[in-house]
Motif scaffolding. Structure first.
Motif, short mmCIF file in Angstrom:
data_model
loop_
_atom_site.label_atom_id
_atom_site.label_comp_id
_atom_site.label_asym_id
_atom_site.label_seq_id
_atom_site.Cartn_x
_atom_site.Cartn_y
_atom_site.Cartn_z
N GLN A 35 1.62 38.68 18.96
CA GLN A 35 0.83 38.83 17.74
C GLN A 35 1.02 37.65 16.81
OE1 GLN A 35 -1.55 41.12 17.33
NE2 GLN A 35 -2.11 39.98 15.52
N GLN A 36 2.24 37.16 16.71
CA GLN A 36 2.51 35.98 15.88
C GLN A 36 1.77 34.77 16.44
OE1 GLN A 36 6.77 36.21 16.38
NE2 GLN A 36 7.04 36.54 14.17
N ARG A 37 1.86 34.61 17.76
CA ARG A 37 1.21 33.48 18.41
C ARG A 37 -0.30 33.53 18.20
NH1 ARG A 37 3.63 34.18 22.98
NH2 ARG A 37 1.96 35.39 23.93
N LYS A 38 -0.89 34.71 18.34
CA LYS A 38 -2.34 34.86 18.14
C LYS A 38 -2.74 34.51 16.71
CE LYS A 38 -3.06 39.00 19.48
NZ LYS A 38 -3.59 40.29 19.85
N SER A 39 -1.94 34.94 15.74
CA SER A 39 -2.24 34.63 14.34
C SER A 39 -2.21 33.13 14.09
CB SER A 39 -1.25 35.32 13.42
OG SER A 39 -1.38 36.71 13.50
N ILE A 40 -1.24 32.46 14.67
CA ILE A 40 -1.13 31.02 14.50
C ILE A 40 -2.30 30.32 15.20
CG2 ILE A 40 0.26 29.00 15.04
CD1 ILE A 40 2.75 30.85 14.73
N ILE A 41 -2.64 30.77 16.40
CA ILE A 41 -3.77 30.18 17.13
C ILE A 41 -5.05 30.35 16.32
CG2 ILE A 41 -5.24 30.40 19.17
CD1 ILE A 41 -2.67 31.14 20.75
N GLU A 42 -5.26 31.53 15.77
CA GLU A 42 -6.46 31.78 14.97
C GLU A 42 -6.54 30.83 13.79
OE1 GLU A 42 -8.74 35.42 12.62
OE2 GLU A 42 -6.77 35.78 13.53
N ALA A 43 -5.43 30.64 13.09
CA ALA A 43 -5.41 29.73 11.94
C ALA A 43 -5.68 28.29 12.38
CB ALA A 43 -4.07 29.83 11.22
N MET A 44 -5.09 27.90 13.50
CA MET A 44 -5.29 26.53 13.99
C MET A 44 -6.74 26.29 14.40
SD MET A 44 -1.82 26.13 16.29
CE MET A 44 -2.23 24.54 16.98
N VAL A 45 -7.35 27.26 15.04
CA VAL A 45 -8.74 27.12 15.47
C VAL A 45 -9.66 27.03 14.26
CG1 VAL A 45 -10.65 28.26 16.68
CG2 VAL A 45 -8.39 28.23 17.69
N LYS A 46 -9.41 27.86 13.26
CA LYS A 46 -10.23 27.81 12.05
C LYS A 46 -10.12 26.46 11.37
CE LYS A 46 -10.37 32.71 10.96
NZ LYS A 46 -9.96 33.76 10.02
N GLU A 47 -8.92 25.88 11.40
CA GLU A 47 -8.70 24.59 10.74
C GLU A 47 -9.30 23.43 11.53
OE1 GLU A 47 -4.97 21.60 10.02
OE2 GLU A 47 -4.59 23.74 9.75
N LYS A 48 -9.10 23.42 12.85
CA LYS A 48 -9.49 22.27 13.65
C LYS A 48 -10.86 22.41 14.31
CE LYS A 48 -4.83 20.80 14.53
NZ LYS A 48 -3.88 20.24 15.48
N GLY A 49 -11.37 23.63 14.42
CA GLY A 49 -12.68 23.82 15.03
C GLY A 49 -12.61 24.18 16.50
N SER A 50 -11.75 23.50 17.25
CA SER A 50 -11.58 23.82 18.67
C SER A 50 -10.22 23.33 19.13
CB SER A 50 -12.69 23.19 19.51
OG SER A 50 -12.61 21.79 19.46
N LEU A 51 -9.72 23.98 20.17
CA LEU A 51 -8.43 23.63 20.74
C LEU A 51 -8.47 23.78 22.24
CD1 LEU A 51 -6.22 25.68 18.27
CD2 LEU A 51 -6.42 23.20 18.31
N LYS A 52 -7.65 23.03 22.94
CA LYS A 52 -7.54 23.12 24.39
C LYS A 52 -6.43 24.09 24.76
CE LYS A 52 -8.88 18.37 25.41
NZ LYS A 52 -8.41 17.12 26.03
N VAL A 53 -6.64 24.82 25.84
CA VAL A 53 -5.63 25.74 26.36
C VAL A 53 -4.36 24.97 26.70
CG1 VAL A 53 -5.03 27.26 28.29
CG2 VAL A 53 -7.26 27.47 27.18
N SER A 54 -4.50 23.82 27.31
CA SER A 54 -3.34 23.04 27.72
C SER A 54 -2.50 22.61 26.51
CB SER A 54 -3.76 21.81 28.52
OG SER A 54 -4.65 21.01 27.79
N ASP A 55 -3.15 22.23 25.42
CA ASP A 55 -2.42 21.83 24.22
C ASP A 55 -1.69 23.02 23.61
OD1 ASP A 55 -3.38 19.26 24.55
OD2 ASP A 55 -4.99 19.48 23.08
N LEU A 56 -2.35 24.17 23.58
CA LEU A 56 -1.72 25.37 23.03
C LEU A 56 -0.54 25.81 23.89
CD1 LEU A 56 -4.92 27.35 22.04
CD2 LEU A 56 -3.21 26.40 20.48
N SER A 57 -0.69 25.68 25.19
CA SER A 57 0.38 26.03 26.12
C SER A 57 1.62 25.20 25.84
CB SER A 57 -0.10 25.82 27.56
OG SER A 57 0.94 26.05 28.46
N GLU A 58 1.44 23.91 25.65
CA GLU A 58 2.56 23.02 25.33
C GLU A 58 3.14 23.34 23.95
OE1 GLU A 58 1.65 18.89 25.84
OE2 GLU A 58 0.71 19.26 27.79
N GLU A 59 2.26 23.57 22.99
CA GLU A 59 2.69 23.84 21.62
C GLU A 59 3.61 25.07 21.54
OE1 GLU A 59 2.83 23.60 17.42
OE2 GLU A 59 1.81 22.18 18.75
#
Length: 88
Positions: free
Chosen positions: A4-28
């Motif tokens: 749930q924490q990870r999803k919240s952070i991903i949601e915030a990052m996507v809203k800020e940047k517009g799009s993200l790669k799965v590979s980048d999120l996996s590493e992050e």
């Protein structure tokens, strides 16, 4: 980190940047790409503005156009408006 924490952070990052790669999120987050894909699937169910795309995720505005696409629409018209605004 809990899912749930990870999803919240991903949601915030996507809203800020517009799009993200799965590979980048996996590493992050130091988790597998499959884990990120499951997180994105759940986010897409919970949030209508999050859309899974090939290789990643993007944020879609209320009118259904991805923010990364919207900024590239009508570029010439936007430049003309900027010139008019700047010189007046």
């Amino acid at each position: 980190m809990l899912a749930q924490q990870r999803k919240s952070i991903i949601e915030a990052m996507v809203k800020e940047k517009g799009s993200l790669k799965v590979s980048d999120l996996s590493e992050e987050f130091n988790v597998s790409q499959e884990t990120i894909r499951r997180d994105i699937d759940k986010l897409q169910e919970e949030c209508t503005n999050i859309v899974k795309i090939h290789g990643g995720v993007c944020y879609v505005s209320d009118n259904g156009v991805p923010s990364t696409v919207r900024k590239n629409l009508l570029v010439e018209e936007k430049l003309e408006l900027a010139k008019i605004s700047f010189f007046n």
